[in-house]
Design an enzyme around this catalytic site. Structure first.
Site, mmCIF file in Angstrom:
data_model
loop_
_atom_site.group_PDB
_atom_site.id
_atom_site.type_symbol
_atom_site.label_atom_id
_atom_site.label_comp_id
_atom_site.label_asym_id
_atom_site.label_seq_id
_atom_site.Cartn_x
_atom_site.Cartn_y
_atom_site.Cartn_z
ATOM 1 N N SER A 154 0.836 -1.199 0.000
ATOM 2 C CA SER A 154 0.000 0.000 0.000
ATOM 3 C C SER A 154 0.872 1.251 0.000
ATOM 4 O O SER A 154 1.685 1.439 -0.898
ATOM 5 C CB SER A 154 -0.951 -0.041 1.195
ATOM 6 N N HIS B 134 -7.769 0.251 -1.255
ATOM 7 C CA HIS B 134 -7.628 -0.833 -2.234
ATOM 8 C C HIS B 134 -8.957 -1.425 -2.689
ATOM 9 O O HIS B 134 -9.150 -2.637 -2.707
ATOM 10 C CB HIS B 134 -6.689 -1.911 -1.684
#
Length: 311
Positions: free
Chosen positions: A92, A201
């Site tokens: 991430s 996400h």
């Protein structure tokens, strides 16, 4: 440096959720760390070291900037003593630190992007959304559960595939709670909300990806000095444009972290060094990538590297 330099090392950079109070004051003692923190502070026009208080870390912006600072500073300290990496991978927001260390993007541009990314994430979903973890079910099982729960009113999506049976979901709190209850009924060993207040996400953050893409178009990225392993498709990227695409798109797509670690192993990496804070990526590697040695870069490990370098 024989014992370090003779192995093929991958640098791993954790994502949001790894942050902890005091993290920037517990980094390894090295001039490269202070120089990096000063460089970031210059970009922010304020001291980045103030972002690791308990109160500050309640903000997604502070947490993501602190993680970027921690990862880049520690990696640069290692590199100063000759520890090189044959690949980088960041989970991430950790992807931005990975891209900086691979010299695909400047630290200044990474700070600008991470701050913008985090600010927009907070603005879009200030309350009622986040992430949750399901352990013990596979991707097919979790996908089926999420698909059965998802509605426009209670959106929920599969997010990170951290391991074959450790999967993160993203979306509304209500949708995730329903998914967690169903996962528990289907035999999940653990099903719980995570301490992350934004639905990372998944398609809910497509507008953030669009904004990042526009910003990246105005920045000068370079060919990475070592393979950068992507979040979205877990491929080893070797071009500036491919790295830029992954940095922009990963916020709106699931992260295939387990696949990324397998790719690192296939590239020949047999030592995974996880930048602080936390140890989640090390734990995942030890459990699911048995062919490698994984460890967190602690002050003790760094002192060992320093002794080898100066012997």
């Amino acid at each position: 440096m024989t014992r370090i330099a003779s192995v093929n090392t991958a640098f791993l950079f954790p994502g949001q959720g790894a942050q902890k109070p005091g993290m920037l004051h517990e980094l390894v003692d090295d001039p490269a760390v202070e120089l990096t923190l000063d460089e970031i502070s210059d970009v922010l026009k304020s001291d980045v070291r103030l972002l690791d208080s308990t109160e500050a870390l309640n903000s997604t912006v502070s947490a993501q900037l602190a993680l970027l600072a921690s990862g880049v500073a520690t990696a640069r300290a290692l590199q100063r003593y000759g520890v090189t990496c044959c690949a980088v991978a960041g989970l991430s927001v950790g992807a931005f630190a990975a891209a900086v260390v691979a010299e695909a993007i400047t630290l200044k541009d990474a700070v600008i992007l991470v701050r913008s990314r985090a600010e927009k994430m907070e603005q879009l979903y200030p309350v009622g959304y986040g992430l949750a973890a399901i352990v013990g079910l596979n991707e097919r099982q979790v996908t089926a559960i999420v698909d059965s729960v998802h509605t426009t009113a209670t959106p929920v999506f599969v997010g990170n595939i951290n391991a074959p049976r450790q999967i993160v979901i993203a979306g509304s709190i209500e949708g995730m709670q329903k998914s967690l209850e169903e996962a528990s009924r289907n035999g999940a060993r653990k099903a719980e909300l995570l301490h992350v207040s934004v639905p990372s996400h998944c398609p809910l953050l497509s507008s953030v990806a669009d904004s990042l893409r526009l910003q990246l178009n105005s920045m000068q990225l370079k060919v990475p000095k070592c393979p950068y392993i992507a979040n979205v498709n877990a491929r080893a990227l070797r071009s500036a444009s491919a790295v830029a695409t992954d940095l922009a798109d990963n916020i709106a797509h699931g992260v295939r972290w387990h696949d990324a670690t397998i790719v690192a192993e296939e590239l020949g990496c047999n030592l995974f060094l996880e930048m602080p804070p936390g140890h989640t990526l090390t734990d995942l590697a030890e459990e699911n990538v048995p062919g490698v040695t994984a460890c967190v870069v602690t002050s003790d490990l760094f002192r060992h590297v320093l002794r080898l370098a100066t012997a």
